[in-house]
Each structure stands twice: as C-alpha cells, then as structure tokens.
Design a protein around this motif. Structure first.
Motif, mmCIF file in Angstrom:
data_model
loop_
_atom_site.group_PDB
_atom_site.id
_atom_site.type_symbol
_atom_site.label_atom_id
_atom_site.label_comp_id
_atom_site.label_asym_id
_atom_site.label_seq_id
_atom_site.Cartn_x
_atom_site.Cartn_y
_atom_site.Cartn_z
ATOM 1 N N ALA A 1 -6.215 -6.815 4.394
ATOM 2 C CA ALA A 1 -5.283 -7.712 3.707
ATOM 3 C C ALA A 1 -4.692 -7.060 2.461
ATOM 4 C CB ALA A 1 -5.994 -9.015 3.346
ATOM 5 N N THR A 2 -5.527 -6.330 1.737
ATOM 6 C CA THR A 2 -5.020 -5.705 0.516
ATOM 7 C C THR A 2 -3.990 -4.623 0.843
ATOM 8 O OG1 THR A 2 -7.041 -4.422 0.566
ATOM 9 C CG2 THR A 2 -6.934 -6.194 -1.033
ATOM 10 N N VAL A 3 -4.202 -3.912 1.948
ATOM 11 C CA VAL A 3 -3.237 -2.877 2.334
ATOM 12 C C VAL A 3 -1.914 -3.525 2.745
ATOM 13 C CG1 VAL A 3 -2.764 -0.954 3.893
ATOM 14 C CG2 VAL A 3 -5.092 -1.335 3.048
ATOM 15 N N ILE A 4 -2.016 -4.610 3.492
ATOM 16 C CA ILE A 4 -0.797 -5.329 3.896
ATOM 17 C C ILE A 4 -0.057 -5.802 2.648
ATOM 18 C CG2 ILE A 4 0.086 -7.403 5.067
ATOM 19 C CD1 ILE A 4 -2.320 -7.112 7.013
ATOM 20 N N GLY A 5 -0.800 -6.327 1.707
ATOM 21 C CA GLY A 5 -0.185 -6.800 0.460
ATOM 22 C C GLY A 5 0.506 -5.676 -0.294
ATOM 23 N N LEU A 6 -0.127 -4.511 -0.326
ATOM 24 C CA LEU A 6 0.480 -3.348 -0.985
ATOM 25 C C LEU A 6 1.779 -2.956 -0.292
ATOM 26 C CD1 LEU A 6 -2.191 -0.608 -1.790
ATOM 27 C CD2 LEU A 6 -0.837 -1.948 -3.392
ATOM 28 N N CYS A 7 1.751 -2.972 1.055
ATOM 29 C CA CYS A 7 2.951 -2.626 1.832
ATOM 30 C C CYS A 7 4.097 -3.576 1.473
ATOM 31 C CB CYS A 7 2.677 -2.730 3.328
ATOM 32 S SG CYS A 7 1.520 -1.503 3.947
#
Lengths: 221, 352
Positions: free
Chosen positions: A150-156
C-alpha cells in the motif's frame, strides 16, 4: 463499457476477456531488460525493507517467479474499460477529478502486471479535486487487508501527481476506510512529505516506483 | 507604514533564488564579527547548502555553495554558538561539520553512526556538545574534541518513531527532541555523564500534540518553548523548571502546557520560531506565515497568545522553515518547497 471480473493467477494463463492490444500491452510488463544482476543489486540493498517493510517478493522484478510469497497471489482483475472521450475538450477547462483519474489509472500495481484500475485499487470515485482550494485527494483501496504494498502504491500516486499537475496543488493520499489493517499508520506515512522525499531518494525504492509509472498503458491507445 | 500606530505588516524585502529543489531549512549565523552583515545558511533537496550575505548596497547574494559532500537531501543546518562552525544533517545518514577558513568553507568532519536519514542537528549553548536525530528513532550526543574530532557520548533511545528535530535549551544543558510518535522528550545529564529522559510530554498526560511534532523553539530566556505539529496547532510550554537538577523526593515539578494555538493554519505546521523580541513566527503547509505575541492584558488567567498577523500565500508552496534574524529581530527568513528563501521585515507598532 463492459467490466467483467475474473480470477487470474499471476503466472498462469492470461485471463480471457482482453483484446489484442490489451494483451500486447500486458506483455510489456515482463521487464526483459532486467537482468539477474539487477535483481541481485536490489536484494543486496535492504534499504527498501527498512523504509517500508517490504517482503522479499517486492524486490522480485514483476512478471518473474511471482508465485512464491505474494501478498495477493490471485487478485480479481477487471477488464479495462474504454477511455471516456474526455481529454479532447479538457485541456482548456479547469482541472477536474477525471483529469486526475486519467493520469493515475494506468499506474501498474507493484506486484501484478495489471493497472491499479484493473485491480480496482482505483476508480473514478477515488479522486476528488477542489480546484479553487488547489486540493487533490485520492483514496485508494488495496486488494487485501494486509497489503504491505500500500505504501508503494501511495508513493506511485504521489509522484505521478507531482509530475503532472501544478506544484501548488496540495495532495492528500489515503487508503479507503476499513480497507487496510494498519490504515492509520499507512496514511500517516504517505502524508509525511519528509518520509516521502527520503523514500524517493532511495534508489531501489525509486526504481520500484518508476517501474510502476513507466509501464503506462496509455501509449498503446 | 511609518511604524507608529499603523497596521502591522510583514513585507517581503528580498527573494533569494538558487536552490534547484525544495528549501528545507535555514540558520542565521548567531555570532558575527563586529559590524559584519547578517549571514544566512539555507539547505535543501538539491543536496547543497547556500550561504547568503547582505552586500554593502543592501542586496543579498549567495557567496558560497557547499556541495559534493552530501549525496542526498540536506535536511537542516545549524551554526555553532561562536558562529565558526556549521553542522549539516543529511538524508545520506551523515552530519557534516563545516569550518570557514581562508575565505572558504571546508568540511572538517563527517559524523557517521545513524542508520538512516539525519533530520536535525543542534549545538549546546557552550558549543561543546552537538545533538543529532534520525529516522532510526535515536538521538545522538557528540562531544567536540581537539582536532575536529567528535566523540559520541550518548545514544538516546526512547522515541518509538522517527525523531524530527532536536534543540538545546538556550542556557542549560537540557536537550529536547520531537517526533513522529507525537511526543516531546526532554533529556538531561544526571551529573555522572549519563543522559536520561527526564520528561515526556504526551497528548494524554500533558495536553500535548495529537500528531507528528515537527519543530521546537525556546524564547531567549529559556522559560518558554513553542512546538508545532501535523495536528495544525502550536503549543506553548512553561519550561522555567530546571530539569537538569536531580529530582528531590516525590511529585517533583516539571514542564507544563501553557496554551494551545489552534485554528490559525489549515495544514501541517512545519516550523515555529521565537524571536529575541518575543514574537513567535510559524510557517506551514498552507503556504502561510503567522505571527503571535503574548497577550499582556489577561494575566489573571495566566499567559495567553494572540495572532497579530497572518500572511497568506507567503510562498507558492509549503513553508518548511521560519527563522528570525538574531541581529535584527524584525527580520524574518522563510524557506519553502517552491525552492525560494524569502526575507521579510515586520513593520508597524505591535502594541498599538
């Protein structure tokens, strides 16, 4: 605009229901340019783990040996709806939610060769824009309750918005209420701009994010 | 506009451009030679530190660019009390010490030890101790040794998350740290060179912050402190009790919450700074700068603070740092995500 849902195994046969151009674009997600050395380098540097507590699988290039240890090995994949004829007249008009959605819908999931839209992580309803206040908010829905991606998606999402919209816009990114076990901590991290800045300076994490952004479907349409 | 009885105004006097990415932090040199012009250091996402000086004609120019030492964002910088050394904290996990000699800034030491991003550095009033903090949740205290050597004398563990900033008390050897864990911690030496947390200010027990605490500043006397937070409030604390003295018996005195300033900023408040003239400036993610003073007329109910000015759209983007000039307490500097540093002059009669 048909929206069929079906289960797909990430390494198994490609789900039916995709047209030719869809299939072509999907094959691009195998990242043929990624060598074993590239993977080694990623494994060697555990910075990513420290920052976002990613599991091993996160550092495996997408599309290769993805069956072991995936967070969500069998996501529900939706056929990609046809693009609304929006952009033709939107250029001069004020920024609206559809503009923002069009910009982020094709971001690739960090784990799967599908877009965030295809995995229903995002829909048009995920985006709200207040142009007057200069505010963009995106609420996304991770595919599983314990999605450490989820955090990676948010960063993207954040990086894509930063690259595409005027810098004075205030951006808030959240996971949908109830969609994630550690919702509060993920939201806090995604909206701490210092943590985000440090994450985007981390070469391995940046690579992961860039991979999700550059594999944009839009060029094939 | 003549400064007597007129409306209070914060006027932009200079715009310093040069950073190629967001400007994160500012530091005024506190100790210049007699008659020397003010000197300001700024640092940012472009991995550089810039030194700005006022030229004889009143304009400001960048005289030095400190680069090629940090390979990631320079998050903050701090001058030593004698004004001779500049410490820079970087996301590359190091803290660099720069010395001005022979007309140039030279990196004379690199402090390594933190596991990841160093967020802040602060010199004690004597200049003999330097504190640093990091996302690794630790605060380190370094002691300056002869020959540009720095010895780590304490690693303070106590925060449960990211430590955002450290700041020494202006008179006593008391250190304060603020964190992503929403708390403020006060650290002191027990007299045997052992450092301990002597107080933790929390939301539950002390009327503390409910989200990340970003910044902290003392007034000149050291009997008040202001903190600011992602909860969009500023809080004023009574710090007149000397926590460096060993406790005597039960129910010892401690630092107390005085006032919460709420409703003035619409987004995260990243920076607050208390001037020698007792103005509190705040800069926030809503692109605005606010100024507050203590309300003298309401002494019956204890001190309270009132807004004297809000400068909307002070920058085009988030404001990350506000710092009053020590030599000229009406001059304020601000640094922003828009990459610029601005200098402001406070005009008008505040007590009118």
């Amino acid at each position: 605009m048909s929206r069929r849902s079906q289960r797909a195994s990430a390494c198994g046969p490609r789900p039916t229901g995709f047209n030719q151009s869809e299939a072509r674009s999907l094959t691009r997600f195998t990242f043929p340019h990624k060598t074993e050395a590239h993977r080694e380098r990623k494994l060697a540097n555990n910075f990513v783990l420290i920052f976002f507590s990613l599991p091993e699988v996160a550092r495996t290039p997408a599309g290769r040996k993805m069956t072991v240890g995936m967070i969500n090995a069998n996501p529900v994949v939706h056929e990609r709806p046809e693009r609304a004829a929006h952009h033709a007249h939107a250029a001069a008009a004020a920024l609206d939610a559809l503009d923002v959605f069009d910009t982020v819908r094709d971001i690739k999931d960090p784990e799967h060769p599908y877009s965030l839209e295809q995995l229903s992580v995002l829909s048009q309803e995920s985006v709200s824009v207040d142009e007057k206040l200069g505010h963009i908010q995106i609420t996304f829905t991770p595919t599983v309750q314990h999605c450490s991606m989820a955090t990676v998606i948010g960063l993207c999402l954040r990086l894509k918005l930063m690259q595409n919209f005027p810098s004075h816009f205030k951006i808030d990114i959240k996971v949908a209420p109830g969609s994630l076990a550690n919702e509060e901590s993920v939201n806090k991290q995604l909206n701490d701009k210092e943590r985000v800045a440090a994450a985007l300076e981390n070469p391995n994490l940046r690579q992961l994010v860039d991979d999700c952004l550059c594999s944009d479907h839009s060029s094939s349409y | 506009m003549d400064g007597r009885g007129g409306a209070v105004e914060l006027r932009e006097t200079h715009r310093l451009t040069g950073h190629a990415d967001r400007a994160w932090a500012l530091a005024w040199n506190p100790n210049l030679g007699a008659g020397a012009s003010p000197v300001l250091a700024s640092c940012g996402g472009d991995k550089t530190v810039r030194i700005w000086k006022r030229a004889p004609d009143g304009g400001w120019q960048c005289t030095d660019v400190l680069e090629d030492t940090h390979n990631r964002t320079v998050r903050s910088c701090a001058w030593s009390p004698d004004g001779k050394l500049l410490a820079t904290a970087s996301f590359d996990a190091t803290t660099a010490i720069w010395e001005y000699s022979g007309g140039d800034f030279e990196c004379v030491a690199t402090l390594e030890g933190h596991e990841n991003e160093v967020k802040s550095a602060s010199w004690s009033q004597s200049g003999s101790l330097l504190a640093t903090c990091s996302r690794d949740k630790a605060v380190w205290i370094w002691e300056m040794q002869p020959g540009n050597e720095y010895e780590c004398v304490a690693v303070l563990q106590g925060h449960t998350q990211d430590v955002k900033m450290v700041q020494w008390h202006p008179i006593l050897d008391i250190l304060v740290s603020v964190s992503y864990d929403n708390t403020i911690k006060v650290w002191a030496d027990d007299g045997n060179d052992e450092w301990h947390c002597v107080q933790t200010l929390t939301e539950a027990d002390n009327c503390g912050h409910s989200s990340t605490v970003w910044s902290i500043s003392f007034n000149q006397k050291g009997n008040r402190m202001v903190t600011c937070s992602d909860d969009c409030t500023l809080k004023i604390w009574d710090t007149s009790i000397d926590l460096s003295q060993p406790e005597t018996g039960e129910g010892h005195e401690s630092w107390q919450h005085v006032s919460t300033l709420t409703g003035y900023h619409g987004r995260t408040i990243f920076s607050a700074h208390w001037s020698s003239g007792d103005f509190i400036a705040s800069g926030a993610g809503d692109d605005a700068i606010c100024l507050f003073v203590e309300e003298k007329s309401s002494m019956v109910e204890g001190p309270s603070y009132r807004l004297i000015l809000k400068k909307e759209k002070a920058h085009d983007m988030d404001i990350n740092s506000v710092r009053w000039c020590p030599q000229d307490p009406r001059v304020l500097a601000s640094a922003s995500d828009d990459g610029t540093v601005k200098l402001w002059e406070l005009r008008g009669n505040i007590l009118a």
